[in-house]
Design an enzyme around this catalytic site. Structure first.
Site, PDB file in Angstrom:
ATOM      1  CG  ASP A 220      -2.344  -0.469   0.788  1.00 32.67           C
ATOM      2  OD1 ASP A 220      -2.560  -0.685  -0.420  1.00 32.67           O
ATOM      3  OD2 ASP A 220      -3.199  -0.631   1.667  1.00 32.67           O
TER       4      ASP A 220
ATOM      5  CG  ASP B  48      -9.546  -8.118  13.310  1.00 28.95           C
ATOM      6  OD1 ASP B  48     -10.337  -7.211  13.632  1.00 28.95           O
ATOM      7  OD2 ASP B  48      -8.445  -8.261  13.858  1.00 28.95           O
TER       8      ASP B  48
HETATM    9  O1  LIG Z   1      -3.707   1.060   4.564  1.00 31.03           O
HETATM   10  C1  LIG Z   1      -3.279   0.032   5.074  1.00 31.03           C
HETATM   11  C2  LIG Z   1      -3.072  -0.098   6.478  1.00 31.03           C
HETATM   12  C3  LIG Z   1      -2.577  -1.309   6.991  1.00 31.03           C
HETATM   13  N1  LIG Z   1      -2.300  -2.343   6.169  1.00 31.03           N
HETATM   14  C4  LIG Z   1      -1.763  -3.619   6.754  1.00 31.03           C
HETATM   15  O2  LIG Z   1      -2.580  -4.093   7.790  1.00 31.03           O
HETATM   16  C5  LIG Z   1      -1.824  -4.912   8.667  1.00 31.03           C
HETATM   17  C6  LIG Z   1      -2.196  -4.648  10.125  1.00 31.03           C
HETATM   18  O3  LIG Z   1      -1.819  -3.384  10.530  1.00 31.03           O
HETATM   19  P1  LIG Z   1      -1.016  -3.121  11.893  1.00 31.03           P
HETATM   20  O4  LIG Z   1      -0.887  -1.684  12.046  1.00 31.03           O
HETATM   21  O5  LIG Z   1       0.171  -3.992  11.968  1.00 31.03           O
HETATM   22  O6  LIG Z   1      -2.040  -3.549  12.995  1.00 31.03           O
HETATM   23  P2  LIG Z   1      -1.795  -4.375  14.330  1.00 31.03           P
HETATM   24  O7  LIG Z   1      -2.290  -3.559  15.448  1.00 31.03           O
HETATM   25  O8  LIG Z   1      -0.448  -4.948  14.452  1.00 31.03           O
HETATM   26  O9  LIG Z   1      -2.802  -5.516  13.922  1.00 31.03           O
HETATM   27  C7  LIG Z   1      -3.710  -6.238  14.656  1.00 31.03           C
HETATM   28  O10 LIG Z   1      -4.992  -5.614  14.692  1.00 31.03           O
HETATM   29  C8  LIG Z   1      -5.581  -5.349  13.409  1.00 31.03           C
HETATM   30  C9  LIG Z   1      -6.952  -4.754  13.627  1.00 31.03           C
HETATM   31  O11 LIG Z   1      -7.719  -5.566  14.433  1.00 31.03           O
HETATM   32  C10 LIG Z   1      -5.631  -6.619  12.580  1.00 31.03           C
HETATM   33  O12 LIG Z   1      -6.070  -6.291  11.297  1.00 31.03           O
HETATM   34  C11 LIG Z   1      -4.270  -7.242  12.510  1.00 31.03           C
HETATM   35  O13 LIG Z   1      -4.252  -8.409  11.757  1.00 31.03           O
HETATM   36  C12 LIG Z   1      -3.795  -7.551  13.914  1.00 31.03           C
HETATM   37  O14 LIG Z   1      -2.517  -8.157  13.887  1.00 31.03           O
HETATM   38  C13 LIG Z   1      -0.365  -4.657   8.319  1.00 31.03           C
HETATM   39  O15 LIG Z   1       0.127  -5.765   7.611  1.00 31.03           O
HETATM   40  C14 LIG Z   1      -0.418  -3.455   7.404  1.00 31.03           C
HETATM   41  O16 LIG Z   1       0.581  -3.463   6.460  1.00 31.03           O
HETATM   42  C15 LIG Z   1      -2.495  -2.222   4.806  1.00 31.03           C
HETATM   43  O17 LIG Z   1      -2.227  -3.135   4.055  1.00 31.03           O
HETATM   44  N2  LIG Z   1      -2.986  -1.048   4.296  1.00 31.03           N
END
Ligand SMILES: O=c1ccn([C@@H]2O[C@H](COP(=O)(O)OP(=O)(O)O[C@H]3O[C@H](CO)[C@@H](O)[C@H](O)[C@H]3O)[C@@H](O)[C@H]2O)c(=O)[nH]1
Ligand SMILES: [Mn+2]
Length: 725
Positions: free
Chosen positions: A76, A432
């Protein structure tokens, strides 16, 4: 609400031998169904490229038939650096993957593998191992150097091209190695991207078919399969006039792109900071999907999240074992665990919003109103429903690439069912839970899959501020869900009663924090001059309270015994619930109130996995807290309780002779309460100590000093007021 859904706990274990017996043929081929693996990344700085590439390598090297597995990376950030890193990774994979296969390496993410002290050898060629190991290690170090040099190479190259071609306009263009212009319009992507500037990516998909012969270096891979799964880079065309729906949008774009290429019956998605830690994991999930009893109505198989960067004492409860190993596993006996965002295998048609077999009608309408206007995509949906899959992806032609560009763009979602009933759900901070809820609501079930050797492993934020931001997002998303049409009380037609209770609990829990916050603040009454209010006539109440608290802990004890988690996990969970209840949860509630009044959603920020500059200390992030407003209530609670203890001491000295026995016991009970709160907030106290927390004994000195100061002050003021009287 928390206890009811644990009414019928069921543990399930995948039987890998049975799967092998049934699906792997003697001639080395396999009849296992196809899997499309999705990885999402959004920022090459906050989500270091090295992790993302390790994730990709672990997928490519996973133990699954190569012609039935494809890996899609969604970027992204649209950064050329990610694309070039992926090309490097594909090259390195030609060495890494056969090496893993030949020597049965675990884990198959090189960064984690080479960190191991003395990995146990389980392969069948021990005589080659030493030599192979050292040359692959050398190549890996070189690969990392290549990754590091990409950034400067791109900017040098682009400067050169741009100075040559200034007359043609855009002096800020980014150039690829082959002399063509990268459709993203910046060199250092992240700066502009962070400001929220969206760039239309024209030519956004490039296929590298890596199924061909690998370069085998000087290693002997004669009896090893050297083929690699398909690897695809996708960057969505974004346009400021459309909402690109963050992670859910990226996943839906991958869903559509993969439908045109491999159209596998199953999907598994990973955040880029996770990797496959057990090469058998994909097969394990398949055991549940292909199970003859309930397999056909299983929509998804969720694995627990595990983290390998957490400090040994897990100060901020990152492991979350009580939730992952207890709460989620317990749902197995109902309709199944909820979807947790990463490490989850889906049945493609369940994601498309198709009903489970027992509810499915014969003539399903596959139209553009629901799925968008791409004819090839609509055809792929019909095929998926009839479970036909092309093992051989179509040749990459101009028209195919053009069609893929069309389906991945965010605008393709507009005025269709995408993000509502089709694909991952939009317009919420936690896609999710809602996505899982929608699928359960159609009558599908899900399964929880735990393995002896953890299936997947990821990175958790061990910095308190980041950790709390993550919690705000989760709890905020939960509340948003409560105030939406996906409210568990009204949504989800076919959700079972207890499963509904579980979802209800998952959406309302942040509200309980308001009571806890008030309760934890009640000791400020001690600071009010003279009479001690908290000591008053609560005897019966206190007995009730103690009985309830005792019961909660007995149940907790039974639960952790059943789930096999430790007391430390349990205790960290308790502590972090208190810290969250005085900071992140109230913040989420506040966000929700603002949201309801102003219709503004919660700001989604990628959780930063970047570590602090201190490279000598693996856990430097623990000591590096940033002050944010939501930390104020926790601090106030801490001060109130420290103050209350000091004041109690002061009062005791002044009134010692005057107090009755009853008054003294009440004061002692009050103290017990304060100490209990302080013990719960201990990790928070360490956090605000910053680097000093490396020596927690300092607290043992600081606290008594604080008590004494408050004690002396309160004694003085009281003596004065006594003498006035
Ligand atoms: O515009 C965007 C924003 C985020 N992501 C991806 O979304 C994922 C999750 O984002 P992150 O900021 O790492 O969230 P976390 O807080 O670590 O994630 C937890 O919480 C999220 C919301 O509940 C879930 O989606 C995740 O799977 C879970 O691991 C990552 O791979 C990002 O690269 C995208 O692809 N595009
Ligand atoms: Mn994550």
């Amino acid at each position: 609400l928390n206890q009811l859904p644990k009414f019928n706990p069921v543990k399930t274990i995948p039987d890998m031998v049975a799967l092998k017996r049934q699906y792997d043929l003697p001639d080395g081929t396999s009849t296992l169904p196809g899997i499309d693996v999705f990885v999402t990344t959004a920022d090459p700085i906050d989500e270091p490229i090295l992790y993302t590439m390790n994730c990709v390598l672990s997928i490519l090297a996973s133990d699954y038939p190569v012609d039935r597995c494809a890996c899609y990376l969604s970027d992204d950030s649209g950064a050329l650096i990610q694309y070039e890193a992926l090309v490097e990774t594909a090259k390195f994979a030609t060495l890494w993957v056969p090496f893993c296969r030949k020597h049965c390496i675990e884990p198959r993410a090189p960064e984690s593998y080479f960190e191991l002290e003395a990995p146990l050898y389980t392969g069948s060629a021990p005589e080659d191992f030493k030599n192979d190991h050292s040359s692959v290690h050398r190549e890996y170090d070189e690969f990392k150097e290549h990754l590091d040099s990409i950034s400067s190479a791109i900017s040098k190259r682009s400067d050169a091209y741009n100075s040559m071609k200034t007359e043609e306009g855009d002096a800020k263009a980014t150039w690829m190695a082959n002399g063509t212009q990268w459709p993203g319009s910046w060199i250092d992507t992240t700066e502009i991207h962070r400001k929220g500037h969206h760039v239309v990516l024209g030519h956004s998909i490039r296929g590298h078919n890596l199924g061909s012969q690998a370069s085998t270096n000087n290693l002997n891979f004669a009896s090893t399969d050297v083929r690699l799964p398909m690897l695809v880079y996708i960057s969505r065309g974004k346009n400021p006039s459309y909402d690109h729906n963050k992670k859910a949008g990226a996943l839906n774009a991958q869903l559509r792109a993969s439908a045109l290429l491999s159209n596998a019956q199953f999907i598994i998605n990973f955040d880029c900071d996770h990797y496959i830690n057990n090469s058998q994991a994909l097969r394990a999930a398949m055991c549940f999907m292909l199970d003859q009893r309930q397999g056909d109505s299983t929509a998804f198989v969720q694995f627990p999240q595990r983290f390998d960067n957490v400090d040994p004492s897990d100060r901020y409860g990152n492991h979350n074992r009580v939730f992952f190993d207890g709460t989620m596993l317990a749902l197995n006996g109902l309709q199944g665990p909820s979807y947790l965002g990463t490490g989850c295998m889906f049945r493609r048609i369940a994601l498309y919003g198709i009903d489970p077999p027992e509810w499915r009608h014969d003539n399903i309408v596959v139209d553009d109103k629901r799925f968008g206007s791409s004819i090839p995509f609509l055809e792929s949906v019909s095929k998926a429903i009839n479970q036909e899959r092309s093992t051989i992806p179509p040749p990459i032609s101009e028209t195919l690439v053009a069609e893929m560009e069309r389906v991945v763009s965010a605008s393709h979602d507009k005025a269709t069912g995408w993000g509502k009933g089709v694909g991952y759900i939009y317009d919420i901070a936690t896609e999710d839970i809602v996505t899982g809820f929608r699928i359960h609501g159609q009558g599908w079930r899900s399964m929880y899959c735990t393995m002896e050797r953890d299936a997947f492993c990821g990175i958790a934020p061990i910095n308190l501020t980041e950790r709390l931001h993550q919690i705000v997002r989760w709890s905020g998303g939960s509340l948003e869900m409560f105030f939406s049409l996906n409210n568990p009380l009204i949504g989800g037609r076919r959700i079972q009663a207890l499963q509904r209770v579980s979802y209800l609990n998952m959406t309302v829990y942040p509200v309980t924090s308001l009571f806890i916050l008030l309760y934890a603040l009640s000791p400020v009454m001690w600071l009010i001059p003279d009479e001690v209010y908290i000591q008053r006539p609560f005897t019966k109440y206190v007995v009730f309270l103690l009985v309830i608290i005792l019961m909660i802990h007995v149940i907790g004890w039974l639960e952790i015994k059943w789930a096999g988690v430790t007391w430390l996990d349990y205790w960290r969970n308790e502590q972090f619930f208190m810290i969250g209840s005085t900071s992140a949860y109230p913040a989420a509630v506040l966000h929700m109130v603002v949201n309801l009044l102003t219709k503004k959603g919660i700001h989604f920020r990628v959780t930063s996995k970047q570590t602090a500059a201190d490279t000598n200390d693996k856990f430097a992030d623990l000591y590096d807290m940033r002050w944010v407003p939501m930390l104020i209530p926790t601090t106030v609670v801490l001060i109130a309780n420290v103050g209350a203890i000091g004041v109690a001491m002061g009062k005791t000295i002044v009134y010692m002779g005057a107090w009755t026995i009853a008054q003294k016991t009440h004061a002692a009970l009050g103290l017990l309460f304060n100490v209990w709160i302080m013990v719960l907030l201990y990790p928070f106290a360490l956090a605000i100590m910053g680097r000093w927390a490396k020596r927690p004994v300092i607290l043992l000195v600081l606290l008594p000093v604080a008590f004494t100061i408050v004690c002396l002050a309160s004694r003085r003021s009281r003596m004065q007021s006594l003498s006035y009287k």
